[in-house]
Design a protein around this motif. Structure first.
Motif, PDB file in Angstrom:
ATOM      1  N   PHE A  65      -4.563   6.038  -7.019  1.00 16.98           N
ATOM      2  CA  PHE A  65      -4.145   7.508  -6.233  1.00 16.98           C
ATOM      3  C   PHE A  65      -5.148   7.303  -5.175  1.00 16.98           C
ATOM      4  O   PHE A  65      -6.352   6.646  -5.261  1.00 16.98           O
ATOM      5  CB  PHE A  65      -4.291   8.607  -6.962  1.00 16.98           C
ATOM      6  CG  PHE A  65      -5.474   8.636  -7.984  1.00 16.98           C
ATOM      7  CD1 PHE A  65      -6.752   9.626  -7.375  1.00 16.98           C
ATOM      8  CD2 PHE A  65      -5.578   8.180  -9.223  1.00 16.98           C
ATOM      9  CE1 PHE A  65      -7.867   9.525  -8.155  1.00 16.98           C
ATOM     10  CE2 PHE A  65      -6.765   8.398  -9.823  1.00 16.98           C
ATOM     11  CZ  PHE A  65      -7.917   9.244  -9.209  1.00 16.98           C
ATOM     12  N   LEU A  66      -4.871   8.251  -4.206  1.00 16.70           N
ATOM     13  CA  LEU A  66      -6.135   8.491  -3.182  1.00 16.70           C
ATOM     14  C   LEU A  66      -6.035   9.983  -2.900  1.00 16.70           C
ATOM     15  O   LEU A  66      -5.346  10.824  -3.224  1.00 16.70           O
ATOM     16  CB  LEU A  66      -5.762   7.710  -1.947  1.00 16.70           C
ATOM     17  CG  LEU A  66      -4.370   8.134  -1.358  1.00 16.70           C
ATOM     18  CD1 LEU A  66      -4.512   8.909  -0.353  1.00 16.70           C
ATOM     19  CD2 LEU A  66      -3.701   6.492  -0.717  1.00 16.70           C
ATOM     20  N   TRP A  68      -8.146   8.346   9.292  1.00 20.56           N
ATOM     21  CA  TRP A  68      -8.395   9.504   8.366  1.00 20.56           C
ATOM     22  C   TRP A  68      -9.636   8.960   7.528  1.00 20.56           C
ATOM     23  O   TRP A  68     -10.032   7.895   7.419  1.00 20.56           O
ATOM     24  CB  TRP A  68      -7.184   9.318   7.460  1.00 20.56           C
ATOM     25  CG  TRP A  68      -6.022   9.883   7.949  1.00 20.56           C
ATOM     26  CD1 TRP A  68      -5.027   9.417   8.688  1.00 20.56           C
ATOM     27  CD2 TRP A  68      -5.716  11.282   7.855  1.00 20.56           C
ATOM     28  NE1 TRP A  68      -4.060  10.522   9.170  1.00 20.56           N
ATOM     29  CE2 TRP A  68      -4.449  11.569   8.341  1.00 20.56           C
ATOM     30  CE3 TRP A  68      -6.248  12.163   6.758  1.00 20.56           C
ATOM     31  CZ2 TRP A  68      -3.759  12.930   8.371  1.00 20.56           C
ATOM     32  CZ3 TRP A  68      -5.613  13.601   6.951  1.00 20.56           C
ATOM     33  CH2 TRP A  68      -4.270  13.921   7.560  1.00 20.56           C
ATOM     34  N   ARG A  69     -10.375  10.011   7.103  1.00 23.80           N
ATOM     35  CA  ARG A  69     -11.262   9.959   6.294  1.00 23.80           C
ATOM     36  C   ARG A  69     -10.703   9.978   4.733  1.00 23.80           C
ATOM     37  O   ARG A  69     -10.413  10.795   4.403  1.00 23.80           O
ATOM     38  CB  ARG A  69     -12.357  11.098   6.322  1.00 23.80           C
ATOM     39  CG  ARG A  69     -13.364  10.934   5.382  1.00 23.80           C
ATOM     40  CD  ARG A  69     -14.301  12.141   5.336  1.00 23.80           C
ATOM     41  NE  ARG A  69     -15.550  12.046   4.575  1.00 23.80           N
ATOM     42  CZ  ARG A  69     -16.183  13.130   3.971  1.00 23.80           C
ATOM     43  NH1 ARG A  69     -15.998  14.153   4.435  1.00 23.80           N
ATOM     44  NH2 ARG A  69     -17.214  12.755   3.236  1.00 23.80           N
ATOM     45  N   VAL A  70     -10.736   8.739   4.256  1.00 23.14           N
ATOM     46  CA  VAL A  70     -10.144   8.428   3.046  1.00 23.14           C
ATOM     47  C   VAL A  70     -11.395   8.124   2.020  1.00 23.14           C
ATOM     48  O   VAL A  70     -11.743   6.904   2.047  1.00 23.14           O
ATOM     49  CB  VAL A  70      -9.110   7.433   2.625  1.00 23.14           C
ATOM     50  CG1 VAL A  70      -8.542   7.392   1.419  1.00 23.14           C
ATOM     51  CG2 VAL A  70      -8.078   7.923   3.686  1.00 23.14           C
ATOM     52  N   VAL A 117      -4.862   2.689   1.859  1.00 24.56           N
ATOM     53  CA  VAL A 117      -6.273   3.276   2.392  1.00 24.56           C
ATOM     54  C   VAL A 117      -6.917   2.575   3.550  1.00 24.56           C
ATOM     55  O   VAL A 117      -7.093   3.296   4.534  1.00 24.56           O
ATOM     56  CB  VAL A 117      -7.149   2.823   1.001  1.00 24.56           C
ATOM     57  CG1 VAL A 117      -8.759   3.429   1.615  1.00 24.56           C
ATOM     58  CG2 VAL A 117      -6.868   3.802  -0.260  1.00 24.56           C
ATOM     59  N   ASP A 118      -6.502   1.158   3.558  1.00 27.64           N
ATOM     60  CA  ASP A 118      -7.028   0.463   4.756  1.00 27.64           C
ATOM     61  C   ASP A 118      -6.047   0.825   6.022  1.00 27.64           C
ATOM     62  O   ASP A 118      -6.541   1.289   7.080  1.00 27.64           O
ATOM     63  CB  ASP A 118      -6.807  -0.822   4.664  1.00 27.64           C
ATOM     64  CG  ASP A 118      -8.057  -1.666   3.785  1.00 27.64           C
ATOM     65  OD1 ASP A 118      -8.882  -0.928   3.455  1.00 27.64           O
ATOM     66  OD2 ASP A 118      -7.646  -2.894   3.284  1.00 27.64           O
ATOM     67  N   GLU A 176      -1.353  -2.519  -3.681  1.00 25.58           N
ATOM     68  CA  GLU A 176      -0.859  -1.459  -2.568  1.00 25.58           C
ATOM     69  C   GLU A 176      -1.915  -0.076  -2.308  1.00 25.58           C
ATOM     70  O   GLU A 176      -1.915   0.406  -1.228  1.00 25.58           O
ATOM     71  CB  GLU A 176       0.218  -0.769  -3.465  1.00 25.58           C
ATOM     72  CG  GLU A 176       1.616  -1.705  -3.719  1.00 25.58           C
ATOM     73  CD  GLU A 176       2.078  -2.011  -2.413  1.00 25.58           C
ATOM     74  OE1 GLU A 176       2.974  -1.190  -1.909  1.00 25.58           O
ATOM     75  OE2 GLU A 176       2.086  -3.000  -1.890  1.00 25.58           O
ATOM     76  N   ARG A 177      -2.709   0.149  -3.445  1.00 26.94           N
ATOM     77  CA  ARG A 177      -3.919   0.973  -2.912  1.00 26.94           C
ATOM     78  C   ARG A 177      -4.710   0.678  -2.009  1.00 26.94           C
ATOM     79  O   ARG A 177      -4.861   1.513  -1.017  1.00 26.94           O
ATOM     80  CB  ARG A 177      -4.623   1.377  -4.260  1.00 26.94           C
ATOM     81  CG  ARG A 177      -5.791   2.221  -3.976  1.00 26.94           C
ATOM     82  CD  ARG A 177      -6.703   2.273  -5.263  1.00 26.94           C
ATOM     83  NE  ARG A 177      -7.531   1.180  -5.273  1.00 26.94           N
ATOM     84  CZ  ARG A 177      -8.027   0.675  -6.314  1.00 26.94           C
ATOM     85  NH1 ARG A 177      -7.967   1.172  -7.489  1.00 26.94           N
ATOM     86  NH2 ARG A 177      -8.928  -0.276  -6.038  1.00 26.94           N
TER      87      ARG A 177
END
Length: 380
Positions: free
Chosen positions: A309-310, A300-302, A292-293, A287-288
């Motif tokens: 978490f992110l 977005w800059r992740v 993020v993808d 899921e993370r």
């Protein structure tokens, strides 16, 4: 009854410099939102396994007794799992209490403790409470640890270095070889703690391995917790694996009977069910990655994240963004002026996160409130 203020009672003056610890939000307050996802505390969204519940239930009738302070069975299980001397294993009421033990055992008035900033919010509070001086080392441009910055700040007053891997709240990690090179340059009389609260979520192949570093360097300790991947946050149990001499010092400053009987039993049962728990961790990691993808595809800059978490670096727009996300049904952890930490939740949370973050972009473009955030947080 009326309360009393401190008045003439004497308390330590330095406590006035310690801010209150801010836990993740718990009470839903969004208007018109039927379901709220609490993604503010990096909790495992899944309840304990049936085998863990059964183990706890079988001992409810004996909670009138004090727990075994040595946690012998749990100590033996952890020592066997990592092939270390049982004397090197020390338990506490969550890894935060274990880190507190490490600080209080090594540093006092006039001493310094180094850690990255931003990192785990409790670090400076625990250092100040011990009477020592916190030394914050700014993160690098990728929101990770600046190990050269640490080396530059080591003085003859430095007693302890905390390395959070993965780092909370940014999720970034340290490579094994870079930490080895760093440790080669740290004076051997300075303790270095590898805080691996989120180690089970860390899939970086070359990540710093705390146990390997503990075996190689006589000044390295490792902190682990049962709160995150094992889902026992409500029972409070964590541990350190430390050089035996340091471990002995930790026991001297530990809270007596700090790990309850039920916590010990649940932790032991969780170790026995580790493969089953691993399936849940794998799902959360999936899921993370998906969240993020999706956010990166939207621009977005992740930063790299290997926790559950992110991190969204929103700068000055952070507080307003947190309010907007709450209105969308998500409770997250804002760090005003810096960014948002969003925990990975249970089924349905991933889609809601992506949709809710899209609202930030929409509101930012229409109202102009996120111009600063767009420059800092978006790849445009």
């Amino acid at each position: 009854m009326k309360g009393h203020d401190v008045g003439e009672l004497r308390v330590r003056k330095e406590l006035s410099a310690i801010p209150d610890y801010k836990a993740g939000k718990t009470a839903p307050s969004a208007i018109g939102v039927k379901d709220m996802f609490k993604l503010s505390s990096n909790e495992n969204p899944f309840g304990p396994l049936p085998s863990v519940v059964d183990a706890i239930a079988g001992h409810l009738g004996s909670i009138n007794r004090y727990p075994e302070m040595a946690a012998s069975a749990l100590t033996a299980a952890v020592a066997e799992r990592y092939e270390v001397d049982p004397a090197a294993v020390v338990f506490g009421s969550g890894s935060v209490e274990v880190v507190s033990q490490l600080i209080r055992a090594t540093a006092g008035s006039g001493d310094e403790v180094l850690f990255a900033w931003r990192s785990f919010e409790a670090y400076p509070l625990l250092v100040l409470a011990a009477g020592a001086t916190p030394v914050r080392v700014p993160l690098n441009d990728d929101f990770g640890h600046d190990l050269e910055g640490f080396l530059e700040r080591i003085t003859d007053r430095t007693r302890l270095i905390l390395l959070c891997n993965p780092n909370n709240p940014t999720g970034t990690t340290l490579g094994h070889e870079e930490v080895e090179r760093f440790l080669d340059r740290v004076p051997s009389d300075i303790a270095v703690v590898i805080d691996e609260a989120y180690v089970q979520f860390n899939r970086r192949p070359d990540t710093a391995d705390g146990i390997r570093l503990y075996r190689k360097f006589p000044n390295v300790a490792v902190a682990h917790t049962f709160s995150k991947a094992y889902g026992l946050a409500g029972l409070r149990v964590g541990y350190a694996i430390a050089p035996v001499g340091l471990a002995s010092a930790l026991r001297k400053v530990a809270l007596p009977f700090g790990v309850t009987q039920l916590a010990q039993i649940a932790a032991l049962a969780s170790l026995k069910a580790e493969s089953e728990l691993g399936e849940r961790v794998d799902w959360l990691v999936g899921e993370r990655i998906a969240v993020v993808d999706a956010l990166r595809r939207k621009g977005w800059r992740v930063p790299e994240t290997e926790g559950n978490f992110l991190w969204l670096p929103l700068g000055a727009a952070t507080s307003e963004a947190a309010q907007i996300l709450e209105e969308q049904g998500i409770l997250i952890r804002p760090f005003p002026g810096e960014g948002l930490r969003i925990s990975i939740g249970g089924p349905g949370a991933a889609e809601l996160i992506v949709d809710a973050v899209e609202v930030l972009v929409e509101k930012g473009h229409t109202g102009g409130a996120f111009e600063h955030a767009a420059k800092e947080g978006l790849q445009r």
